[in-house]
Write an enzyme that holds these catalytic residues in place. Sequence first.
Site, PDB file in Angstrom:
ATOM      1  N   TYR A 184      -1.363  -0.621  10.291  1.00 11.57           N
ATOM      2  CA  TYR A 184      -1.469  -0.883   8.848  1.00 11.57           C
ATOM      3  C   TYR A 184      -0.225  -0.368   8.121  1.00 11.57           C
ATOM      4  O   TYR A 184       0.372  -1.084   7.311  1.00 11.57           O
ATOM      5  CB  TYR A 184      -2.740  -0.216   8.319  1.00 11.57           C
ATOM      6  CG  TYR A 184      -3.025  -0.498   6.864  1.00 11.57           C
ATOM      7  CD1 TYR A 184      -3.465  -1.753   6.447  1.00 11.57           C
ATOM      8  CD2 TYR A 184      -2.856   0.492   5.890  1.00 11.57           C
ATOM      9  CE1 TYR A 184      -3.731  -2.012   5.111  1.00 11.57           C
ATOM     10  CE2 TYR A 184      -3.126   0.241   4.559  1.00 11.57           C
ATOM     11  CZ  TYR A 184      -3.563  -1.013   4.167  1.00 11.57           C
ATOM     12  OH  TYR A 184      -3.828  -1.272   2.837  1.00 11.57           O
ATOM     13  N   SER A 206       0.876  -1.179   0.000  1.00  6.60           N
ATOM     14  CA  SER A 206       0.000   0.000   0.000  1.00  6.60           C
ATOM     15  C   SER A 206       0.904   1.217   0.000  1.00  6.60           C
ATOM     16  O   SER A 206       2.040   1.172   0.501  1.00  6.60           O
ATOM     17  CB  SER A 206      -0.860   0.031   1.264  1.00  6.60           C
ATOM     18  OG  SER A 206      -1.480   1.304   1.395  1.00  6.60           O
TER      19      SER A 206
END
Length: 247
Positions: free
Chosen positions: A152, A139
């Site tokens: 995350y 990501s």
Amino acid sequence: MSNKVAVVTGAGRGLGLAIADDLAARGVRVVLAGRSSEHLESAAAGITAAGGTAVAVPTDVTDADSVTHLFATANEAFGRVDVLVNNAGITTQVNVVDLDETEWDRVFDTNVRGMFLCTRAAGRLFAEARSGRVVNVASVFGLLGRPGFSAYCASKGAVINFTRSVASEWSRFGAQVNAVAPGYISTDINAAMRADEALMARVLQRIPARRMGEPAELANVVGYLALDAPDFLTGQTVVLDGGESSV
Ligand SMILES: NC(=O)c1ccc[n+]([C@@H]2O[C@H](COP(=O)([O-])OP(=O)(O)OC[C@H]3O[C@@H](n4cnc5c(N)ncnc54)[C@H](OP(=O)(O)O)[C@@H]3O)[C@@H](O)[C@H]2O)c1
């Protein structure tokens, strides 16, 4: 048509489904992994109806036995695995002072341990075949810091550096390992954010393209890395974010 076989994790919905559809459309036989049998069966039916070949293997990527079963089933069904797409992933949004260790572990178990378990299983087959490709879905949050997303962001940073490390290890037997780092792409993972108009306006302000990406755009990049990219391309992370990380 290719006779290649790809294992795609998190393939029942979202980006994983778009990736599986795209690979199948390129003639690759796909093994669909994820926890929800219902989503996997519906994805497999869609691919078959479009003329492709798919098998659904319910899998929890955090569980070593489940991952062993996934690769054994793929190998039994097709006698080979050429590509692994580590796409399964989850997020959480909690400020670090309020983040409990169970939630931290849940994110790392899926995004990092799950990727490690699948990569290890694929690597054992690739070392024997002396070829193979892994594409890890990281990501842009693995390259940037974002308030509320420490677990995350840290997990996706780990994906990016795991990619480099395994690429350096596997070059000796001719396997390539790369990653993609998507920015915002419309899926269930950001459904709540998309429903909040004011928040969406602030997010789009940060993206030079002034829009979110489409799952098919990400699938296109994954397909390139999995099938078409030169063997000399390994250990890299391709960012697909409408310019978000460039400003
Ligand atoms: N969409 C974005 O904007 C965006 C941006 C950057 C990165 N990403 C990354 O892209 C990947 C896919 O995300 P998405 O947007 O498609 O999210 P999503 O729609 O929420 O899909 C997540 C997928 O992961 C699977 N999954 C979750 N935990 C699993 C487990 N323990 N074992 C097996 N499968 C599991 C889910 O299937 P089950 O629930 O059936 O298991 C589902 O198919 C993730 O790694 C995410 O971090 C997404």
